[in-house]
Scaffold this motif. Structure first.
Motif, PDB file in Angstrom:
ATOM      1  N   ALA A   6       5.050   0.139  -3.447  1.00  0.00           N
ATOM      2  CA  ALA A   6       4.613   1.415  -2.753  1.00  0.00           C
ATOM      3  C   ALA A   6       5.780   1.779  -1.901  1.00  0.00           C
ATOM      4  CB  ALA A   6       3.292   1.419  -2.131  1.00  0.00           C
ATOM      5  N   THR A   7       6.055   3.294  -1.470  1.00  0.00           N
ATOM      6  CA  THR A   7       6.896   3.443  -0.482  1.00  0.00           C
ATOM      7  C   THR A   7       6.436   3.301   0.683  1.00  0.00           C
ATOM      8  OG1 THR A   7       6.245   5.712  -0.782  1.00  0.00           O
ATOM      9  CG2 THR A   7       7.753   5.058  -2.220  1.00  0.00           C
ATOM     10  N   PRO A   8       7.275   3.027   1.696  1.00  0.00           N
ATOM     11  CA  PRO A   8       6.691   3.025   3.221  1.00  0.00           C
ATOM     12  C   PRO A   8       5.878   4.041   3.515  1.00  0.00           C
ATOM     13  CG  PRO A   8       9.051   2.593   2.904  1.00  0.00           C
ATOM     14  CD  PRO A   8       8.774   3.068   1.639  1.00  0.00           C
ATOM     15  N   GLU A   9       6.207   5.420   3.163  1.00  0.00           N
ATOM     16  CA  GLU A   9       5.412   6.599   3.210  1.00  0.00           C
ATOM     17  C   GLU A   9       3.990   6.328   2.565  1.00  0.00           C
ATOM     18  OE1 GLU A   9       9.794   7.478   3.692  1.00  0.00           O
ATOM     19  OE2 GLU A   9       8.550   6.817   1.763  1.00  0.00           O
ATOM     20  N   GLU A  10       3.913   5.967   1.471  1.00  0.00           N
ATOM     21  CA  GLU A  10       2.629   5.764   0.957  1.00  0.00           C
ATOM     22  C   GLU A  10       1.825   4.633   1.547  1.00  0.00           C
ATOM     23  OE1 GLU A  10       3.504   6.497  -3.892  1.00  0.00           O
ATOM     24  OE2 GLU A  10       3.792   4.556  -2.951  1.00  0.00           O
ATOM     25  N   ARG A  11       2.421   3.709   1.968  1.00  0.00           N
ATOM     26  CA  ARG A  11       1.841   2.556   2.787  1.00  0.00           C
ATOM     27  C   ARG A  11       1.350   3.112   4.225  1.00  0.00           C
ATOM     28  NH1 ARG A  11       6.050  -0.712   0.586  1.00  0.00           N
ATOM     29  NH2 ARG A  11       7.088  -0.698   2.976  1.00  0.00           N
ATOM     30  N   ALA A  12       2.191   3.844   4.990  1.00  0.00           N
ATOM     31  CA  ALA A  12       1.688   4.526   6.350  1.00  0.00           C
ATOM     32  C   ALA A  12       0.611   5.506   6.038  1.00  0.00           C
ATOM     33  CB  ALA A  12       2.899   5.151   6.565  1.00  0.00           C
ATOM     34  N   GLY A  13       0.565   6.176   4.966  1.00  0.00           N
ATOM     35  CA  GLY A  13      -0.515   7.187   4.618  1.00  0.00           C
ATOM     36  C   GLY A  13      -1.821   6.469   4.433  1.00  0.00           C
ATOM     37  N   VAL A  27       5.721   7.425  14.316  1.00  0.00           N
ATOM     38  CA  VAL A  27       6.973   6.482  14.373  1.00  0.00           C
ATOM     39  C   VAL A  27       6.569   4.938  14.348  1.00  0.00           C
ATOM     40  CG1 VAL A  27       7.271   6.489  16.850  1.00  0.00           C
ATOM     41  CG2 VAL A  27       9.249   6.135  15.483  1.00  0.00           C
ATOM     42  N   HIS A  28       5.346   4.812  15.116  1.00  0.00           N
ATOM     43  CA  HIS A  28       4.783   3.376  15.371  1.00  0.00           C
ATOM     44  C   HIS A  28       4.173   2.948  13.800  1.00  0.00           C
ATOM     45  CE1 HIS A  28       4.776   4.124  19.779  1.00  0.00           C
ATOM     46  NE2 HIS A  28       5.904   3.617  19.334  1.00  0.00           N
ATOM     47  N   LEU A  29       3.475   4.076  13.177  1.00  0.00           N
ATOM     48  CA  LEU A  29       2.862   3.844  11.910  1.00  0.00           C
ATOM     49  C   LEU A  29       3.826   3.352  11.100  1.00  0.00           C
ATOM     50  CD1 LEU A  29      -0.209   4.083  11.045  1.00  0.00           C
ATOM     51  CD2 LEU A  29       0.144   6.324  10.480  1.00  0.00           C
ATOM     52  N   ALA A  30       4.767   4.245  11.017  1.00  0.00           N
ATOM     53  CA  ALA A  30       5.748   3.913   9.984  1.00  0.00           C
ATOM     54  C   ALA A  30       6.290   2.514  10.101  1.00  0.00           C
ATOM     55  CB  ALA A  30       7.041   4.929   9.991  1.00  0.00           C
ATOM     56  N   GLU A  31       6.489   2.022  11.301  1.00  0.00           N
ATOM     57  CA  GLU A  31       6.895   0.779  11.709  1.00  0.00           C
ATOM     58  C   GLU A  31       6.006  -0.461  10.940  1.00  0.00           C
ATOM     59  OE1 GLU A  31       9.240  -1.653  15.245  1.00  0.00           O
ATOM     60  OE2 GLU A  31       8.179  -0.009  15.633  1.00  0.00           O
ATOM     61  N   VAL A  32       4.534  -0.368  11.151  1.00  0.00           N
ATOM     62  CA  VAL A  32       3.694  -1.069  10.743  1.00  0.00           C
ATOM     63  C   VAL A  32       3.724  -1.251   9.256  1.00  0.00           C
ATOM     64  CG1 VAL A  32       1.442  -1.773  10.567  1.00  0.00           C
ATOM     65  CG2 VAL A  32       2.319  -0.678  12.565  1.00  0.00           C
ATOM     66  N   ALA A  33       3.912  -0.107   8.457  1.00  0.00           N
ATOM     67  CA  ALA A  33       3.943   0.138   7.189  1.00  0.00           C
ATOM     68  C   ALA A  33       5.228  -0.785   6.478  1.00  0.00           C
ATOM     69  CB  ALA A  33       4.300   1.483   6.523  1.00  0.00           C
ATOM     70  N   THR A  34       6.268  -1.120   7.203  1.00  0.00           N
ATOM     71  CA  THR A  34       7.346  -1.916   6.760  1.00  0.00           C
ATOM     72  C   THR A  34       7.022  -3.173   6.485  1.00  0.00           C
ATOM     73  OG1 THR A  34       8.049  -2.266   8.844  1.00  0.00           O
ATOM     74  CG2 THR A  34       9.013  -0.519   7.879  1.00  0.00           C
ATOM     75  N   ILE A  35       5.907  -3.842   7.082  1.00  0.00           N
ATOM     76  CA  ILE A  35       5.656  -5.070   7.008  1.00  0.00           C
ATOM     77  C   ILE A  35       4.324  -5.644   6.071  1.00  0.00           C
ATOM     78  CG2 ILE A  35       6.410  -5.534   9.442  1.00  0.00           C
ATOM     79  CD1 ILE A  35       3.542  -5.883  10.409  1.00  0.00           C
ATOM     80  N   VAL A  36       3.587  -4.375   5.688  1.00  0.00           N
ATOM     81  CA  VAL A  36       2.254  -4.446   5.003  1.00  0.00           C
ATOM     82  C   VAL A  36       2.463  -4.577   3.277  1.00  0.00           C
ATOM     83  CG1 VAL A  36       0.993  -3.579   6.811  1.00  0.00           C
ATOM     84  CG2 VAL A  36       1.669  -2.283   4.895  1.00  0.00           C
ATOM     85  N   GLN A  37       1.634  -5.115   2.538  1.00  0.00           N
ATOM     86  CA  GLN A  37       1.825  -5.363   1.102  1.00  0.00           C
ATOM     87  C   GLN A  37       0.526  -4.546   0.691  1.00  0.00           C
ATOM     88  OE1 GLN A  37       1.683  -9.538  -0.070  1.00  0.00           O
ATOM     89  NE2 GLN A  37       3.506 -10.128   0.988  1.00  0.00           N
ATOM     90  N   LEU A  38       0.664  -3.772  -0.355  1.00  0.00           N
ATOM     91  CA  LEU A  38      -0.380  -3.066  -1.013  1.00  0.00           C
ATOM     92  C   LEU A  38      -0.911  -4.135  -2.260  1.00  0.00           C
ATOM     93  CD1 LEU A  38      -2.180  -0.630  -1.555  1.00  0.00           C
ATOM     94  CD2 LEU A  38      -0.427   0.183  -3.114  1.00  0.00           C
ATOM     95  N   ARG A  39      -2.259  -4.449  -2.066  1.00  0.00           N
ATOM     96  CA  ARG A  39      -2.723  -5.601  -3.177  1.00  0.00           C
ATOM     97  C   ARG A  39      -4.063  -4.708  -3.632  1.00  0.00           C
ATOM     98  NH1 ARG A  39      -2.902 -11.241   0.236  1.00  0.00           N
ATOM     99  NH2 ARG A  39      -0.558 -11.758   0.213  1.00  0.00           N
ATOM    100  N   SER A  40      -4.260  -5.236  -4.858  1.00  0.00           N
ATOM    101  CA  SER A  40      -5.702  -5.013  -5.476  1.00  0.00           C
ATOM    102  C   SER A  40      -6.533  -6.313  -6.068  1.00  0.00           C
ATOM    103  CB  SER A  40      -5.379  -3.987  -6.737  1.00  0.00           C
ATOM    104  OG  SER A  40      -4.619  -4.738  -7.853  1.00  0.00           O
TER     105      SER A  40
END
Length: 234
Positions: A6-13, A27-40
């Motif tokens: 997923a793109t960083p923008e998708e993860r931030a959303g 800007v802080h939300l975008a920073e958090v989005a860089t470290i997370v993984q999208l899982r199912s």
């Protein structure tokens, strides 16, 4: 379990749907989005087991998670039923210990996984995240205080009335709710057997407080349900 690209923008959303992160600046939300993984996860899959090292926590995007503990004799106590926007496992991550309970996907689940080490580094730079996590942990503590009170002092009918009213509020005070989980899971979360829960549903229906049609429940008498939730005898 599957990890998805997923793109960083998708993860931030997706992060913005959680109360833990919704108050952050973009800007802080975008920073958090860089470290997370999208899982199912599929229904029945385990997110983590009781006593596993807490290496990360989860933000639920879609689906439902059951958090439970097993007694030595095999009985299950459901501690939380968590849905979209809620977090799972964050208390153990915050403390740096093991998970105190087991988390299972009740049905198809989409979530974001937040690794502990990267999150700790980020929180040092963005302390606003820690303040929101403290608020979240405070709400969880109030939940456990109420759970202990209910299990020790209130009858099953009072516990059920409270849970139905809570579900009504979560669904914008609607007088008709849908049980996402099975009645056996609901019974465990109330500290009751499935048979006791069925009898309790029948008693509330006999008093015309509710009407049950499968997993659809109509709340017919909200004032009486509120009194029952506060401890009035059924």
């Amino acid at each position: 379990m599957k990890t998805h690209r997923a793109t960083p923008e998708e993860r931030a959303g997706k992060l913005a749907s959680s109360p833990l992160f919704s108050g952050l600046l973009p800007v802080h939300l975008a920073e958090v989005a860089t470290i997370v993984q999208l899982r199912s996860y599929a229904g029945g899959d385990m997110l983590f087991a009781q006593d596993d090292p807490a290496r990360g926590f989860f933000v639920i995007i879609q689906g439902e998670v059951k958090v439970c503990r097993l007694s030595p004799d095999g009985r299950e106590q459901v501690l939380h039923l968590l849905g979209a926007g809620e977090t799972c496992g964050e208390a153990a991550v915050f403390e740096g210990t093991c998970y105190p309970a087991t988390a299972l996907a009740l049905r198809k689940l989409e979530c974001l996984y937040v690794p502990r080490a990267e999150f700790a580094q980020l929180a040092e730079r963005q302390p606003a995240i820690l303040l929101q996590m403290l608020a979240l942990l405070s709400r969880r503590l109030r939940h456990f205080v109420r759970l202990v009170d209910d299990l020790s002092l209130k009858e099953v009918s009072s516990r059920l009335a409270r849970r139905l009213l809570e579900m009504s509020v979560q669904r914008n005070d609607t007088a008709r709710i849908h049980l996402d989980s099975t009645k056996s899971v609901l019974a465990s979360s109330l500290g009751a057997t499935s048979e006791t829960l069925s009898r309790t549903f029948a008693r509330l229906q006999a008093r015309s407080l509710i009407k049950v049609e499968g997993r659809e429940i109509a709340l017919l008498d909200l004032p009486s349900l509120r009194r029952l939730a506060e401890g009035e005898k059924a």
